[in-house]
Design a protein around this motif. Structure first.
Motif, mmCIF file in Angstrom:
data_model
loop_
_atom_site.group_PDB
_atom_site.id
_atom_site.type_symbol
_atom_site.label_atom_id
_atom_site.label_comp_id
_atom_site.label_asym_id
_atom_site.label_seq_id
_atom_site.Cartn_x
_atom_site.Cartn_y
_atom_site.Cartn_z
ATOM 1 N N GLY A 1 -2.358 192.704 65.479
ATOM 2 C CA GLY A 1 -2.636 193.222 64.138
ATOM 3 C C GLY A 1 -1.892 192.448 63.065
ATOM 4 O O GLY A 1 -2.445 192.147 61.995
ATOM 5 N N ARG A 2 -0.632 192.128 63.347
ATOM 6 C CA ARG A 2 0.135 191.344 62.367
ATOM 7 C C ARG A 2 -0.450 189.949 62.195
ATOM 8 O O ARG A 2 -0.442 189.394 61.100
ATOM 9 C CB ARG A 2 1.583 191.245 62.811
ATOM 10 N N ARG A 3 -0.955 189.395 63.288
ATOM 11 C CA ARG A 3 -1.568 188.064 63.193
ATOM 12 C C ARG A 3 -2.811 188.095 62.308
ATOM 13 O O ARG A 3 -3.053 187.162 61.534
ATOM 14 C CB ARG A 3 -1.948 187.598 64.610
ATOM 15 N N GLU A 4 -3.585 189.169 62.367
ATOM 16 C CA GLU A 4 -4.766 189.292 61.519
ATOM 17 C C GLU A 4 -4.388 189.470 60.054
ATOM 18 O O GLU A 4 -5.034 188.909 59.154
ATOM 19 C CB GLU A 4 -5.613 190.468 61.995
ATOM 20 N N VAL A 5 -3.320 190.229 59.791
ATOM 21 C CA VAL A 5 -2.857 190.397 58.403
ATOM 22 C C VAL A 5 -2.381 189.063 57.824
ATOM 23 O O VAL A 5 -2.663 188.722 56.668
ATOM 24 C CB VAL A 5 -1.738 191.461 58.342
ATOM 25 N N LEU A 6 -1.672 188.285 58.657
ATOM 26 C CA LEU A 6 -1.236 186.972 58.196
ATOM 27 C C LEU A 6 -2.413 186.039 57.926
ATOM 28 O O LEU A 6 -2.388 185.251 56.981
ATOM 29 C CB LEU A 6 -0.302 186.339 59.226
ATOM 30 N N ALA A 7 -3.459 186.140 58.722
ATOM 31 C CA ALA A 7 -4.633 185.297 58.504
ATOM 32 C C ALA A 7 -5.306 185.619 57.170
ATOM 33 O O ALA A 7 -5.738 184.720 56.442
ATOM 34 C CB ALA A 7 -5.619 185.469 59.655
ATOM 35 N N GLN A 8 -5.384 186.903 56.823
ATOM 36 C CA GLN A 8 -5.960 187.282 55.537
ATOM 37 C C GLN A 8 -5.098 186.793 54.371
ATOM 38 O O GLN A 8 -5.618 186.333 53.350
ATOM 39 C CB GLN A 8 -6.123 188.799 55.473
ATOM 40 N N GLU A 9 -3.772 186.887 54.526
ATOM 41 C CA GLU A 9 -2.886 186.410 53.455
ATOM 42 C C GLU A 9 -2.980 184.897 53.303
ATOM 43 O O GLU A 9 -2.922 184.371 52.179
ATOM 44 C CB GLU A 9 -1.443 186.819 53.778
ATOM 45 N N ILE A 10 -3.158 184.192 54.419
ATOM 46 C CA ILE A 10 -3.300 182.733 54.337
ATOM 47 C C ILE A 10 -4.568 182.364 53.581
ATOM 48 O O ILE A 10 -4.569 181.448 52.741
ATOM 49 C CB ILE A 10 -3.293 182.129 55.759
ATOM 50 N N ARG A 11 -5.663 183.075 53.844
ATOM 51 C CA ARG A 11 -6.905 182.799 53.119
ATOM 52 C C ARG A 11 -6.753 183.094 51.631
ATOM 53 O O ARG A 11 -7.279 182.354 50.780
ATOM 54 C CB ARG A 11 -8.042 183.627 53.716
ATOM 55 N N HIS A 12 -6.018 184.159 51.299
ATOM 56 C CA HIS A 12 -5.806 184.492 49.891
ATOM 57 C C HIS A 12 -4.989 183.420 49.185
ATOM 58 O O HIS A 12 -5.320 183.007 48.056
ATOM 59 C CB HIS A 12 -5.103 185.849 49.797
ATOM 60 N N VAL A 13 -3.931 182.932 49.827
ATOM 61 C CA VAL A 13 -3.103 181.884 49.217
ATOM 62 C C VAL A 13 -3.879 180.578 49.092
ATOM 63 O O VAL A 13 -3.763 179.858 48.085
ATOM 64 C CB VAL A 13 -1.809 181.689 50.031
#
Length: 357
Positions: free
Chosen positions: A67-79
């Motif tokens: 789950g944390r890996r998926e949250v980080l992936a979304q934040e990477i796309r946002h940045v």
């Protein structure tokens, strides 16, 4: 990080001389580039953490870190989206500035250095990735699009030794930290020990790029893949003639008059009053007209409610009434004081009393 672009105008004369037109200019975007640098560092940190989570998960879909890996992936796309929008806006602004400079100088061609040859060999994959992701690579594409509207050609030239050699004599330069620190090694200020040239490193670079483009005009080709005009290689024989001749300075000794002398006022107007003030509107409102503030004394306020005492000045008996002698104008301004109670005699209670008999 301080200077995004440095540009200037140069002219190729009929006799082959190349002279600069002015000192050139620089496009600075310190705040935007600092924000871009912070976003890049944030993106690198997020990617490093996401890669660590991926190694710990090791293909296990039910791992607690999935789950944390998926949250980080979304934040990477946002940045990444923020970085893309910022780079796009900055590239358009820088390209518009460069084309406007060319239009103002009545230029027919814009020579830019080929940034693909600027990758630092042996510095590692991370450094080369940062060089390729920089916004400078997008500026040339935007510049071609804007220059085509005005009929100006954009030609890329090799960037080899554009900042290393002197633009006047092609001697290797000595780089210093600042012009007032001639013995402090640095990279910003360039000094030539052969011809005495010194100037900003970026200013010398655009002169070398312009001279290289002028002397290698016959080597200009059109790239089949991109359709852009490029100069692929540098010819040593032509490069030896790619020098910039400084413009001749006008002599200050020639004081011959070309017209009547302009009359100067004996007392020139101060700088703060050279621009006339706006017209005053018809009414009480509006700004004060041009000129000094009125220095006359204003009317004294009336203070009838002010506490009075017996020590105040009494009312004048003559016709002369000094300024501020109105009733209740204040202490020491000829104010009127009410007589105290002890100044009035007490009434005699025995008067008019008859005999009791």
């Amino acid at each position: 990080m301080n200077t995004l672009l440095s540009a200037g105008a140069a002219r190729l004369h009929d006799d082959g001389r190349i002279t600069p037109l002015g000192a050139g200019g620089m496009f600075r975007a310190c705040g935007v580039l600092a924000k871009q640098h912070r976003l890049r560092r944030l993106s690198e940190d997020l990617h490093a953490k996401a890669d660590r989570y991926q190694r710990l998960i090791d293909g296990d879909a039910g791992h607690p870190l999935a789950g944390r890996r998926e949250v980080l992936a979304q934040e990477i796309r946002h940045v990444c989206d923020r970085r893309s929008n910022l780079n796009d806006s900055l590239a358009w602004a820088a390209a518009r500035w460069a084309v406007d400079q060319a239009v103002a100088a009545s230029a027919t061609v814009i020579y830019v250095e080929d940034l693909r040859s600027m990758e630092a060999l042996g510095m590692g994959r991370t450094h080369n990735t940062r060089m390729s992701q920089t916004v400078r690579g997008q500026i040339v594409d935007r510049m071609r699009h804007l220059a085509a509207e005005t009929g100006i050609a954009v030609v890329t030239v090799p960037a080899r030794n554009t900042s290393k050699h002197c633009p006047r004599c092609l001697t290797p330069l000595r780089h210093r930290k600042a012009p007032d620190r001639p013995t402090k090694p640095g990279w910003k200020w360039a000094v030539c020990g052969s011809c005495g040239y010194q100037g900003d490193r970026d200013a010398g670079a655009w002169k070398r790029i312009a001279a290289r483009g002028f002397t290698h005009q016959a080597k200009t080709v059109v790239d089949r893949a991109s359709g852009a005009m490029v100069i692929r290689s540098v010819v040593d024989e032509l490069e030896a003639a790619a020098v910039v001749t400084p413009t001749a300075k006008t002599s200050r000794k020639d004081r011959s008059k070309t017209g009547p002398t302009r009359r100067h006022a004996a007392r020139p107007t101060p700088r703060r009053r050279r621009t006339p003030s706006p017209a005053r509107p018809q009414g009480p409102a509006g700004k004060r007209p041009e000129g000094h503030a009125h220095t006359a004394r204003t009317r004294l306020p009336r203070a009838a409610h002010r506490d009075q005492d017996v020590t105040t000045i009494s009312t004048p008996t003559t016709r002369h009434r000094p300024r501020g002698a109105a009733l209740g104008a204040g202490f020491h301004l000829h104010t009127h004081a009410t007589p105290p109670h002890w100044a009035e005699p007490e009434p005699d209670t025995t008067t008019r009393i008859g005999s009791l008999s």
